[in-house]
Each structure stands twice: as C-alpha cells, then as structure tokens.
Scaffold this motif. Sequence first.
Motif, mmCIF file in Angstrom:
data_model
loop_
_atom_site.group_PDB
_atom_site.id
_atom_site.type_symbol
_atom_site.label_atom_id
_atom_site.label_comp_id
_atom_site.label_asym_id
_atom_site.label_seq_id
_atom_site.Cartn_x
_atom_site.Cartn_y
_atom_site.Cartn_z
ATOM 1 N N GLN A 1 0.929 -1.162 0.266
ATOM 2 C CA GLN A 1 -0.103 0.093 -0.094
ATOM 3 C C GLN A 1 0.823 1.435 0.074
ATOM 4 O O GLN A 1 0.291 2.338 -0.488
ATOM 5 C CB GLN A 1 -0.953 0.007 1.211
ATOM 6 N N GLU A 2 1.959 1.289 0.631
ATOM 7 C CA GLU A 2 2.896 2.278 0.722
ATOM 8 C C GLU A 2 3.676 2.511 -0.648
ATOM 9 O O GLU A 2 3.547 3.668 -1.285
ATOM 10 C CB GLU A 2 3.997 2.103 1.583
ATOM 11 N N ARG A 3 3.772 1.575 -1.504
ATOM 12 C CA ARG A 3 4.280 1.568 -3.053
ATOM 13 C C ARG A 3 3.058 2.092 -3.700
ATOM 14 O O ARG A 3 3.404 3.103 -4.546
ATOM 15 C CB ARG A 3 4.829 0.053 -3.431
ATOM 16 N N VAL A 4 2.029 1.756 -3.572
ATOM 17 C CA VAL A 4 0.899 2.156 -4.447
ATOM 18 C C VAL A 4 0.411 3.852 -4.264
ATOM 19 O O VAL A 4 0.494 4.455 -5.168
ATOM 20 C CB VAL A 4 -0.329 1.431 -4.133
ATOM 21 N N ALA A 5 0.901 4.231 -2.886
ATOM 22 C CA ALA A 5 0.392 5.341 -2.497
ATOM 23 C C ALA A 5 1.667 6.400 -3.373
ATOM 24 O O ALA A 5 1.338 7.372 -3.659
ATOM 25 C CB ALA A 5 0.518 5.699 -1.069
ATOM 26 N N CYS A 6 2.730 5.944 -3.077
ATOM 27 C CA CYS A 6 3.743 6.772 -3.920
ATOM 28 C C CYS A 6 3.495 6.686 -5.341
ATOM 29 O O CYS A 6 3.673 8.009 -6.042
ATOM 30 C CB CYS A 6 5.152 6.091 -3.336
ATOM 31 N N PHE A 7 3.265 5.605 -5.939
ATOM 32 C CA PHE A 7 2.955 5.550 -7.359
ATOM 33 C C PHE A 7 1.804 6.484 -7.667
ATOM 34 O O PHE A 7 1.954 7.236 -8.709
ATOM 35 C CB PHE A 7 2.655 4.182 -7.852
ATOM 36 N N LEU A 8 0.893 6.678 -7.046
ATOM 37 C CA LEU A 8 -0.372 7.618 -7.117
ATOM 38 C C LEU A 8 -0.250 8.878 -6.834
ATOM 39 O O LEU A 8 -0.817 9.835 -7.068
ATOM 40 C CB LEU A 8 -1.733 7.089 -6.605
ATOM 41 N N GLY A 9 1.034 9.518 -5.956
ATOM 42 C CA GLY A 9 1.276 10.870 -5.822
ATOM 43 C C GLY A 9 2.097 11.587 -6.814
ATOM 44 O O GLY A 9 2.635 11.066 -7.808
ATOM 45 N N LYS A 10 1.980 12.752 -6.845
ATOM 46 C CA LYS A 10 2.245 13.636 -8.168
ATOM 47 C C LYS A 10 3.862 13.700 -8.056
ATOM 48 O O LYS A 10 4.393 14.231 -8.900
ATOM 49 C CB LYS A 10 1.694 14.712 -8.154
ATOM 50 N N ALA A 11 4.552 13.464 -6.985
ATOM 51 C CA ALA A 11 6.011 13.183 -6.833
ATOM 52 C C ALA A 11 6.639 12.170 -7.544
ATOM 53 O O ALA A 11 7.760 12.209 -7.949
ATOM 54 C CB ALA A 11 6.479 13.369 -5.469
ATOM 55 N N PHE A 12 5.789 11.111 -7.945
ATOM 56 C CA PHE A 12 6.398 10.039 -8.541
ATOM 57 C C PHE A 12 6.768 10.316 -10.141
ATOM 58 O O PHE A 12 6.299 11.164 -11.057
ATOM 59 C CB PHE A 12 5.259 8.765 -8.632
ATOM 60 N N ARG A 13 8.252 9.916 -10.348
ATOM 61 C CA ARG A 13 8.700 10.034 -11.983
ATOM 62 C C ARG A 13 9.024 8.971 -12.374
ATOM 63 O O ARG A 13 9.627 8.022 -11.884
ATOM 64 C CB ARG A 13 9.841 11.102 -11.741
ATOM 65 N N ARG A 14 8.747 8.438 -13.730
ATOM 66 C CA ARG A 14 9.269 7.478 -14.418
ATOM 67 C C ARG A 14 10.927 7.177 -14.306
ATOM 68 O O ARG A 14 10.931 6.036 -14.199
ATOM 69 C CB ARG A 14 8.520 7.554 -15.751
ATOM 70 N N GLY A 15 11.308 8.178 -14.545
ATOM 71 C CA GLY A 15 12.486 7.967 -14.760
ATOM 72 C C GLY A 15 13.658 7.893 -13.361
ATOM 73 O O GLY A 15 14.852 7.386 -13.467
ATOM 74 N N SER A 16 12.718 7.885 -12.384
ATOM 75 C CA SER A 16 13.398 7.815 -11.036
ATOM 76 C C SER A 16 12.334 7.315 -10.064
ATOM 77 O O SER A 16 11.955 8.206 -9.188
ATOM 78 C CB SER A 16 14.152 9.175 -10.548
ATOM 79 N N PRO A 17 11.891 6.131 -10.080
ATOM 80 C CA PRO A 17 10.901 5.596 -9.268
ATOM 81 C C PRO A 17 11.038 5.472 -7.854
ATOM 82 O O PRO A 17 10.165 5.621 -6.916
ATOM 83 C CB PRO A 17 10.723 4.057 -9.964
ATOM 84 N N GLY A 18 12.457 5.567 -7.362
ATOM 85 C CA GLY A 18 12.619 5.341 -6.055
ATOM 86 C C GLY A 18 12.760 4.256 -5.325
ATOM 87 O O GLY A 18 12.613 3.258 -6.047
ATOM 88 N N PRO A 19 13.359 4.064 -4.152
ATOM 89 C CA PRO A 19 13.756 3.008 -3.294
ATOM 90 C C PRO A 19 12.470 1.997 -2.924
ATOM 91 O O PRO A 19 12.734 0.827 -2.886
ATOM 92 C CB PRO A 19 14.397 3.526 -2.236
ATOM 93 N N LEU A 20 11.162 2.525 -3.059
ATOM 94 C CA LEU A 20 10.128 1.536 -2.756
ATOM 95 C C LEU A 20 9.990 0.610 -4.026
ATOM 96 O O LEU A 20 8.873 -0.351 -3.921
ATOM 97 C CB LEU A 20 8.853 2.308 -2.682
#
Length: 246
Positions: free
Chosen positions: A130-149
């Motif tokens: 759920q934390e991963r999904v919330a991060c993906f659905l947030g506007k801070a998510f970037r395709r070029g830099s998904p992040g550690p989650l």
Amino acid sequence: AAAPKAVMPAVGARLAPPQLGAPVRAQVAAGARGVDLGLDRFNLSAAAEAADSRPLERNPAGGAAFWAGLDGKVATPALSSAEQCLLRCVFNPHLSDRRGEGAAFVPPALAEKYTEKLGGLLRDEDAARQERVACFLGKAFRRGSPGPLFPAAWAPTSALARDGAGSSFGAGAVELTDVLHERPDYVDKMGQTLKTHAWVGQAVFDKMAEDGMRFRIYELGSLEVRTTQAHDGTETVGAVFGRRSA
C-alpha cells in the motif's frame, strides 16, 4: 592434603540397578553430571493431541485438488473463506513455484499458531504494498526515477529511456519541467472509460512488481492517468493528473 581419588568399579563388577518406582533424579543426584533432561516427568502411556493442531480430516486436500480449490474451480469445505484468502496470498504464483510440484504437493497443516504467524507476515507485506501504491499515485512519482520503494529494474538503463517514449494518444512523455496537478474529478470518468476501451499496450509506462502487481501510466491529451492491477485482479484507475508547463 591431596584430593581424594575417584573410586572406579572393578572390571566386570555389576552396578546395582535403580530402585523401581523411585525418581531417577533422586537416585543419581549425588553423582549427577551434565544436563538433567527430566525424562521422568513425561507420561508416554497415553497419546494426546496437540492443542493447536487441526484434525487430519479437515486438512486441505493435496496435489491438483488443492490448487483447483484455491482457484475456485471446486468446493473446499475443509477451508474457511479467510483460510482460502490467506493461502492464495501465500501461494501467489509470482512469488511461489510450489504449483510445479503437481500431484506431489502436500499443503501445510493449518494449525492456529501457524496461520496467525502467516497472517502477520502477510499484513506486513500488504502495508509495504500500500505504501508503494500510494507513492506511485502521488504527483511526486517520476518514471525516470521511481525511488527505493520500487524494484531496481524499473530504473531506465539510459538517458534516452528516462521518462518513456511517447504515446499513441499524442501527448508524449511528461518532462520533469512539467507541473502535475491532481484531477480527482476525472478518476471515476476515466475508470468508466477504461472498462469500455482497451488501453493495454498503449501505456507510456507499464511495469510489474515482484508480486505480480502492474503499475501503468496512460496519457490522454493533457491528462495523465495512473492505474494499478493485482496479479489476480482488475485494472483500477487510482489517480488522474492534469499537466501544464512550469
């Protein structure tokens, strides 16, 4: 004074047997050495069922019958709905290869302590998901830099692939200089559109996590639509963003 020497029995001499009925611990206490296992406390004359074990006849069937029941193809009276849900999560085909055992597969015994422990582990996994999904659905998510989650394999291998390669919808990839603003008023509308239009294959971003969940991004004009789909679920619109240049 010299220490007294241990007296050893003569070769061939017989040792007196312990008295029947007397506690073994009391007879050897004077010369006991090592670990006392206390075996005299156990009564082996009667069998007793473990308190947390399930009767054998309620254990799920093994082999093909188990998988057919888990997939809902046959009835599984030995399993409650909660147990079926738990076992489906445990034997997620993206995380487990046990289906390959075929008829030789033996399902786990559903003891209460065992299922409680599994349930706790699955709740931890669900919280991380759920934390991963919330991060993906947030506007801070970037395709070029998904992040550690997210899986490391999601990161592009070259600058050319940094943010996707465009879309058949004609909007192209979102650049880091673009500003996203949430459009919750479009979520339900895009959800209905997704049900009637085949978008699969037209996403500018389409990645799958280790548990089989897919994360997709579509572009429709100035809108960016983000969806998620569990390995055994339906694709769902989770967020819609409008895009404008910074």
